[in-house]
Design a protein around this motif. Structure first.
Motif, mmCIF file in Angstrom:
data_model
loop_
_atom_site.group_PDB
_atom_site.id
_atom_site.type_symbol
_atom_site.label_atom_id
_atom_site.label_comp_id
_atom_site.label_asym_id
_atom_site.label_seq_id
_atom_site.Cartn_x
_atom_site.Cartn_y
_atom_site.Cartn_z
ATOM 1 N N LEU A 12 0.841 -1.212 0.000
ATOM 2 C CA LEU A 12 0.000 0.000 0.000
ATOM 3 C C LEU A 12 0.875 1.261 0.000
ATOM 4 O O LEU A 12 2.075 1.197 0.305
ATOM 5 C CB LEU A 12 -0.916 -0.009 1.233
ATOM 6 N N PRO A 13 0.313 2.444 -0.320
ATOM 7 C CA PRO A 13 1.122 3.687 -0.394
ATOM 8 C C PRO A 13 1.746 4.119 0.936
ATOM 9 O O PRO A 13 2.714 4.876 0.960
ATOM 10 C CB PRO A 13 0.104 4.731 -0.862
ATOM 11 N N LYS A 14 1.200 3.690 2.041
ATOM 12 C CA LYS A 14 1.691 4.008 3.402
ATOM 13 C C LYS A 14 1.714 5.511 3.697
ATOM 14 O O LYS A 14 2.626 6.036 4.317
ATOM 15 C CB LYS A 14 3.101 3.433 3.640
ATOM 16 N N THR A 15 0.731 6.237 3.208
ATOM 17 C CA THR A 15 0.661 7.682 3.476
ATOM 18 C C THR A 15 -0.330 8.000 4.596
ATOM 19 O O THR A 15 -0.401 9.131 5.062
ATOM 20 C CB THR A 15 0.200 8.438 2.212
ATOM 21 N N ASN A 16 -1.122 6.991 4.977
ATOM 22 C CA ASN A 16 -2.143 7.193 6.019
ATOM 23 C C ASN A 16 -3.046 8.385 5.717
ATOM 24 O O ASN A 16 -3.392 9.170 6.611
ATOM 25 C CB ASN A 16 -1.489 7.379 7.401
ATOM 26 N N CYS A 17 -3.427 8.529 4.462
ATOM 27 C CA CYS A 17 -4.210 9.707 4.050
ATOM 28 C C CYS A 17 -5.682 9.630 4.456
ATOM 29 O O CYS A 17 -6.409 10.596 4.381
ATOM 30 C CB CYS A 17 -4.106 9.896 2.543
ATOM 31 N N LYS A 18 -6.151 8.452 4.841
ATOM 32 C CA LYS A 18 -7.528 8.221 5.322
ATOM 33 C C LYS A 18 -8.596 8.288 4.235
ATOM 34 O O LYS A 18 -9.790 8.261 4.519
ATOM 35 C CB LYS A 18 -7.909 9.219 6.440
ATOM 36 N N LYS A 19 -8.191 8.406 2.953
ATOM 37 C CA LYS A 19 -9.216 8.502 1.896
ATOM 38 C C LYS A 19 -10.057 7.231 1.810
ATOM 39 O O LYS A 19 -11.166 7.246 1.291
ATOM 40 C CB LYS A 19 -8.538 8.747 0.535
ATOM 41 N N CYS A 20 -9.538 6.126 2.303
ATOM 42 C CA CYS A 20 -10.282 4.856 2.252
ATOM 43 C C CYS A 20 -11.291 4.748 3.399
ATOM 44 O O CYS A 20 -12.033 3.771 3.488
ATOM 45 C CB CYS A 20 -9.310 3.676 2.333
ATOM 46 N N GLY A 21 -11.288 5.742 4.267
ATOM 47 C CA GLY A 21 -12.222 5.700 5.387
ATOM 48 C C GLY A 21 -11.645 5.003 6.609
ATOM 49 O O GLY A 21 -12.321 4.844 7.618
ATOM 50 N N PRO A 23 -8.332 4.791 9.481
ATOM 51 C CA PRO A 23 -7.381 5.760 10.042
ATOM 52 C C PRO A 23 -5.957 5.617 9.503
ATOM 53 O O PRO A 23 -5.225 6.606 9.414
ATOM 54 C CB PRO A 23 -7.430 5.472 11.548
ATOM 55 N N THR A 24 -5.560 4.405 9.145
ATOM 56 C CA THR A 24 -4.187 4.195 8.657
ATOM 57 C C THR A 24 -4.189 3.145 7.539
ATOM 58 O O THR A 24 -5.143 2.385 7.379
ATOM 59 C CB THR A 24 -3.265 3.655 9.788
ATOM 60 N N CYS A 25 -3.061 3.105 6.810
ATOM 61 C CA CYS A 25 -2.924 2.074 5.771
ATOM 62 C C CYS A 25 -2.915 0.682 6.406
ATOM 63 O O CYS A 25 -3.428 -0.277 5.839
ATOM 64 C CB CYS A 25 -1.620 2.272 4.992
ATOM 65 N N LEU A 26 -2.321 0.587 7.619
ATOM 66 C CA LEU A 26 -2.244 -0.719 8.277
ATOM 67 C C LEU A 26 -3.647 -1.228 8.637
ATOM 68 O O LEU A 26 -3.971 -2.405 8.423
ATOM 69 C CB LEU A 26 -1.370 -0.631 9.531
ATOM 70 N N ALA A 27 -4.486 -0.295 9.132
ATOM 71 C CA ALA A 27 -5.861 -0.688 9.474
ATOM 72 C C ALA A 27 -6.590 -1.177 8.230
ATOM 73 O O ALA A 27 -7.311 -2.181 8.254
ATOM 74 C CB ALA A 27 -6.599 0.498 10.099
ATOM 75 N N PHE A 28 -6.363 -0.478 7.110
ATOM 76 C CA PHE A 28 -6.998 -0.874 5.848
ATOM 77 C C PHE A 28 -6.483 -2.256 5.414
ATOM 78 O O PHE A 28 -7.265 -3.120 4.991
ATOM 79 C CB PHE A 28 -6.684 0.185 4.776
ATOM 80 N N ALA A 29 -5.162 -2.453 5.565
ATOM 81 C CA ALA A 29 -4.561 -3.734 5.164
ATOM 82 C C ALA A 29 -5.144 -4.886 5.973
ATOM 83 O O ALA A 29 -5.445 -5.955 5.431
ATOM 84 C CB ALA A 29 -3.046 -3.670 5.350
ATOM 85 N N ASP A 41 -11.394 0.824 -2.451
ATOM 86 C CA ASP A 41 -11.580 1.935 -1.494
ATOM 87 C C ASP A 41 -10.341 2.823 -1.400
ATOM 88 O O ASP A 41 -10.403 3.951 -0.935
ATOM 89 C CB ASP A 41 -11.898 1.387 -0.086
ATOM 90 N N CYS A 42 -9.175 2.288 -1.794
ATOM 91 C CA CYS A 42 -7.949 3.104 -1.764
ATOM 92 C C CYS A 42 -7.685 3.643 -3.176
ATOM 93 O O CYS A 42 -7.349 2.878 -4.078
ATOM 94 C CB CYS A 42 -6.750 2.264 -1.298
ATOM 95 N N PRO A 43 -7.837 4.963 -3.376
ATOM 96 C CA PRO A 43 -7.682 5.510 -4.733
ATOM 97 C C PRO A 43 -6.226 5.599 -5.180
ATOM 98 O O PRO A 43 -5.946 5.788 -6.371
ATOM 99 C CB PRO A 43 -8.297 6.912 -4.619
ATOM 100 N N ASP A 44 -5.283 5.481 -4.250
ATOM 101 C CA ASP A 44 -3.875 5.724 -4.596
ATOM 102 C C ASP A 44 -3.044 4.460 -4.770
ATOM 103 O O ASP A 44 -1.819 4.538 -4.913
ATOM 104 C CB ASP A 44 -3.230 6.593 -3.500
HETATM 105 FE FE1 SF4 Z 1 -3.519 4.209 2.978
HETATM 106 FE FE2 SF4 Z 1 -6.216 4.268 2.937
HETATM 107 FE FE3 SF4 Z 1 -4.784 6.344 2.127
HETATM 108 FE FE4 SF4 Z 1 -4.835 4.136 0.663
HETATM 109 S S1 SF4 Z 1 -6.558 5.472 1.103
HETATM 110 S S2 SF4 Z 1 -3.067 5.357 1.147
HETATM 111 S S3 SF4 Z 1 -4.893 2.625 2.278
HETATM 112 S S4 SF4 Z 1 -4.883 5.484 4.202
#
Ligand code: SF4
Length: 446
Positions: A12-21, A23-29, A41-44
């Motif tokens: 994953l991009p590991k930016t923790n941008c929260k666009k996927c809803g 809080p972090t990329c790890l939570a999404f993973a 759900d992750c646009p990046d």
């Molecule tokens: Fe990480 Fe979610 Fe942002 Fe993708 S959308 S980079 S998974 S926080």
């Protein structure tokens, strides 16, 4: 092997941008690994990661849809071996056979009977899903005529069963719009049957004597362009069928073995109708996506539908009825008032017995979060206060001129406290709902 949450995180991009809803990329993973999130759900996410993760995050058992527009049956896409681990998502499709060599009269009569096969259970109407047309005549004309009759005369989804590709083509010409399941592909005809399925955008089955050969045939159909495949594991030996169904589910879920990551169908065409239904129920439990039987009698189909309904409810969410006062029959101000809980099975059992008594009565369904009488009582969800609250909310006192409340015999212990809180006379009813008719007829006087 399935990717772990950490494997996915690395891609994953590991930016923790929260666009996927999340809080972090790890939570999404972690959610992606548990199949509780979609990669989209992750646009990046990069194209490379998409290719790797897309395949890994696909369901281990492919979803197959039979039917179009009106009624559809979806099977597959299950995540667990045991219902209590999560829940089963797509109820086993139940099908009944009809043969194309029947006389016109016999065919119409059976079709009508199949169409009317409905059962009401705990307030819900349940019915079979599929009609399986068997090409017993082995002629294209009769197969095609029968397919037309079913297509025009039934709301059920269709399975066309023939090993003849030509006959299948004729029947399909009369019902392709209903997107039937093509049943009959084997090692000899798989390529031609797959071409027909692709041309008509239909799902198809494949059958082979062993699981290894079945995996090869499924791969062959997939390479030909068939997206939705169902594995046919019908057979005369119940132990063999059950083993195959279980091995397919285990291999798909535990080993992520994609070659047989498809739902399975089994045709249970036994001569003994009791044996047929009992085997069909076994296969519904483990792990058939579709079960087809000859039995067309309500006494056979009803238990089968009941088994399926029970298995495919969510074990973590009790089925509830609305907590309120129900009127059964032509109730008057001297009618008895009975309370029970809002657990569907409990409520409808009580309702059925009150109806059977032919004594018009009120049933007060107390909100216990959908739990049964004893469970609610032991968890303190059923006590004098919750009953009093339900009585008040339903304005029971304004509906009857007496002050008598019949309570379940199982909670006789709460009668004293309840009488004190309500100021009503408490009558202890039978312990089992089956005792309600005789209780109402002999004990209720007002
Ligand atoms: Fe990480 Fe979610 Fe942002 Fe993708 S959308 S980079 S998974 S926080």
């Amino acid at each position: 092997m399935a990717l772990t949450g950490l494997d996915i995180y690395k891609l994953l991009p590991k930016t923790n941008c929260k666009k996927c809803g999340r809080p972090t990329c790890l939570a999404f993973a972690m959610q992606l690994a548990q199949k509780k999130a979609n990669l989209s759900d992750c646009p990046d996410v990069s194209e490379d990661a998409k290719n790797t993760l897309g395949a890994a995050s696909a369901p281990p058992i492919k979803l197959v849809t039979i039917g179009a527009n009106g009624k559809k049956v979806q099977v597959g896409e299950e995540n667990v071996l045991f219902r209590h681990d999560e829940k089963f998502y797509h109820p086993t499709g139940i099908g009944i056979t009809i043969c194309d060599d029947l006389s016109n009269e016999a065919f119409d009569e059976r079709l009508k009977k199949i169409n009317q096969m409905k059962v009401s259970r705990v307030g819900t109407e349940i019915e079979i899903d599929l009609i399986t047309l068997i090409n017993k005549s082995n002629t294209p004309e009769k197969f095609a005529d029968a397919a037309k009759k079913i297509s025009e005369g039934s709301h059920h989804c269709i399975i066309l069963s023939s090993t003849s590709v030509d006959n299948m083509k004729s029947a399909l010409a009369n019902c392709a719009g209903k997107r039937p399941l093509l049943h009959g592909a084997n090692a000899q005809n798989c390529a031609s049957m797959a071409a027909l399925a692709v041309e008509n955008k239909c799902p198809m089955t494949v059958t082979a004597p062993t699981l290894e050969e079945l995996a090869d045939l499924a791969e062959c159909a997939k390479k030909a362009g068939v997206e939705e495949i169902v594995l046919d594991v019908s057979g005369d030996n119940p132990r063999d069928v059950l083993q195959k169904l279980t091995k397919i589910r285990r291999a798909a879920l535990k080993k992520n073995f994609r070659a047989i990551g498809y739902p399975a169908i089994t045709l249970v065409l036994e001569e003994d109708p009791f044996q047929e239904i009992s085997l069909a129920a076994t296969y519904v439990a483990k792990y058939a996506g579709i079960v087809v039987v000859n039995n067309c009698e309500p006494w056979g189909i009803m238990p089968l539908l009941t088994v399926r309904t029970n298995l495919y409810t969510d074990p973590q969410k009790p089925i509830q009825v609305e907590p309120k006062l129900y009127s059964i029959g032509d109730v008057k101000e001297n009618s008895p008032v009975i309370f029970t809980t809002n657990f569907s099975l409990t409520y409808y059992t009580v309702e059925g017995e009150v109806e059977a008594s032919r004594v018009p009565a009120y049933i007060l369904s107390v909100d216990t979060g959908g739990t049964s009488v004893l469970t609610a009582y032991s968890g303190d969800k059923l006590n004098d206060k919750t009953v009093a609250k339900a009585m008040e909310a339903a304005q029971v006192a304004s509906k009857v001129k007496h002050k008598k409340l019949i309570i379940p015999g199982l909670v006789a212990a709460m009668s004293g406290k309840l009488q004190e809180t309500l100021g009503w006379e408490i009558l202890v009813g039978p312990r089992e709902a089956s005792g309600i008719p005789s209780y109402l007829k002999t004990e209720w006087h007002n």
